[in-house]
Scaffold this motif. Sequence first.
Motif: not given
Length: 166
Positions: A23-33, A6-19
């Motif tokens: 990125g997490g979604i892409v890695v998750g989809l790649a892993l599922v594939y 939570g501290a790591f996430w709140s320390a990020r800007t909105e743009q970093e959070r989107r990236f």
Amino acid sequence: MRAAAGAFWSARTEQERRFLAVGGIVVGLALVYAVLVDPALTGREQLRKALPQLRQETAEMQALAAQAAQLGAQAPVQVQPLSRERLTAALAARGLDAQNLAVTGDYVKVDFKGVQFAGLVTWLDAVRRDERLAVQEAKIGTQGGKEDSAGLVDATLTLRQEAGSR
């Protein structure tokens, strides 16, 4: 650990959070594939390629099974009783000369002196198939002390005629 995340996430800007989310979604989809979809597609393609060969092998096995069933239903071929004349003719056909040939019931005793080993083995194979004779006892030795005796052996064989189908 949750607090650190939570501290790591709140320390990020909105743009970093989107990236990070994308990125997490892409890695998750790649892993599922990689774990679920690709092995299934690859296996399906391999099976599609192998299926005609497997069908052909299945048809061959079924044909062999039908042939085996037909052969199993046939009456066994009767074995002709042993005769000294037939064995002597088989020996002569192979160019062999027995020192002694004794036929007693289902048993044959043959003594050879100085015969070609290859010819002896060929004769044994022929009488195994034709007369259904199996070797019960064999004593085979080389011709000792003679330089021109390469491939020549002395042999004493006891053979027994087996009953049953070929």
